[in-house]
Design a protein around this motif. Sequence first.
Motif, mmCIF file in Angstrom:
data_model
loop_
_atom_site.group_PDB
_atom_site.id
_atom_site.type_symbol
_atom_site.label_atom_id
_atom_site.label_comp_id
_atom_site.label_asym_id
_atom_site.label_seq_id
_atom_site.Cartn_x
_atom_site.Cartn_y
_atom_site.Cartn_z
ATOM 1 N N ALA A 12 0.821 -1.205 0.000
ATOM 2 C CA ALA A 12 0.000 0.000 0.000
ATOM 3 C C ALA A 12 0.857 1.257 0.000
ATOM 4 O O ALA A 12 0.498 2.263 -0.610
ATOM 5 N N PRO A 16 -0.631 2.213 -3.646
ATOM 6 C CA PRO A 16 -1.933 2.004 -2.996
ATOM 7 C C PRO A 16 -2.982 1.425 -3.935
ATOM 8 O O PRO A 16 -3.862 0.689 -3.507
ATOM 9 N N TRP A 17 -2.933 1.736 -5.222
ATOM 10 C CA TRP A 17 -3.933 1.258 -6.168
ATOM 11 C C TRP A 17 -3.865 -0.255 -6.373
ATOM 12 O O TRP A 17 -4.819 -0.866 -6.856
ATOM 13 N N LEU A 39 -8.197 8.296 6.120
ATOM 14 C CA LEU A 39 -7.167 9.276 6.457
ATOM 15 C C LEU A 39 -7.600 10.092 7.678
ATOM 16 O O LEU A 39 -8.790 10.376 7.858
ATOM 17 N N GLU A 43 -3.799 14.072 7.850
ATOM 18 C CA GLU A 43 -3.315 13.451 6.615
ATOM 19 C C GLU A 43 -4.085 13.971 5.406
ATOM 20 O O GLU A 43 -3.504 14.255 4.353
ATOM 21 N N GLU A 44 -5.380 14.096 5.563
ATOM 22 C CA GLU A 44 -6.212 14.581 4.465
ATOM 23 C C GLU A 44 -5.801 15.990 4.055
ATOM 24 O O GLU A 44 -5.657 16.286 2.860
ATOM 25 N N PHE A 47 -2.313 15.893 2.236
ATOM 26 C CA PHE A 47 -2.390 15.411 0.852
ATOM 27 C C PHE A 47 -3.087 16.435 -0.045
ATOM 28 O O PHE A 47 -2.697 16.639 -1.195
ATOM 29 N N GLN A 58 0.278 11.440 -6.675
ATOM 30 C CA GLN A 58 0.224 10.418 -5.633
ATOM 31 C C GLN A 58 -0.674 10.869 -4.478
ATOM 32 O O GLN A 58 -1.426 10.076 -3.908
ATOM 33 N N ALA A 59 -0.605 12.144 -4.147
ATOM 34 C CA ALA A 59 -1.459 12.677 -3.081
ATOM 35 C C ALA A 59 -2.926 12.595 -3.497
ATOM 36 O O ALA A 59 -3.794 12.234 -2.685
ATOM 37 N N ARG A 62 -4.135 9.049 -3.035
ATOM 38 C CA ARG A 62 -4.425 8.678 -1.646
ATOM 39 C C ARG A 62 -5.769 9.240 -1.194
ATOM 40 O O ARG A 62 -6.530 8.585 -0.462
ATOM 41 N N SER A 66 -8.986 6.607 -0.255
ATOM 42 C CA SER A 66 -9.561 6.585 1.089
ATOM 43 C C SER A 66 -11.054 6.879 1.087
ATOM 44 O O SER A 66 -11.713 6.717 2.123
#
Length: 308
Positions: A12, A16-17, A39, A43-44, A47, A58-59, A62, A66
């Motif tokens: 992950a 993550p995908w 998240l 974290e949210e 990102f 990438q952010a 994520r 989530s």
Amino acid sequence: MNTTTSASQALALRDPWALVPPMGNLDAYISAVNRIPLLTPEEESAFARKLRDDEDIQAAGRLVLSHLRLVVSISRQYLGYGLPQGDLIQEGNVGLMKAVKRFDPEQGVRLVSYAMHWIKAEIHEYILKNWRMVKVATTKAQRKLFFNLRSMKQGMKGHAPGSETHRNTLTPDEVQRMATELNVKPEEVVEMETRLSGGDVALEPQTDDGEESYAPIAYLADDSQEPTRVLEARSRDAQSSDGIMLALNTLDERSRRIVEERWLKVNDDSSGGMTLHELAAEYGVSAERIRQIEVAALKKMRKTLEVA
């Protein structure tokens, strides 16, 4: 922590995908997205700022991952329209990605609240385009009616005194209440109720008993643009213009005039050209002779057109 869990977490972090299986196996997909950790608010926000400031893909991934479980949850609300849940989820995922792209972490709102509007909007559009061949809702008020009529109807039937569970039609009072609450005309409520209550009709014949002519496909199909018919139409057009002129040019002067007067000439009073007797008097022959010349000329023209 066992080895399997550690391996999953490591995967992950790298990709993550990779935790999300293809949509072809819907149960496996739903099970997988429900296991993706949520998240934290911190974290949210982090990102979201990376995506906004650095366009970090990438952010964005994520943030989307989530919230895939949110799309699955919302899609269940629209299963009553007979459309595959997998398709509803895919459309909802499109809405989620649009929400992630536009999300501003500085507004003080969690992504889950912001994304619900975008997810539902995409699913609504998909249902309106695909649930029936005929578009059932065009204005904002009609769309609200479309997506609220069933639930309001069930509520009225469930709480109306003396109501019977098998009664499906709306009473005039219920129609008026719905129209007032949803800001539409009573007749629009009746029309939408009729559309929602109607069953789907298969376009193709469902049996092999030779009843194709009674299936909707037989009378809904527009074959005017079918390639064979287009070519035939072009051939007819060519023969009716250039072809006829070419055929007329193969005739002698008298035969051509007889054909033009008998078949191609239209006077102002729509009476047509000269009669056999009028032509016979002009050329000093019998009407039968004019008819013989006409028949021979038409036969010659027909052969010319067949070659052309």
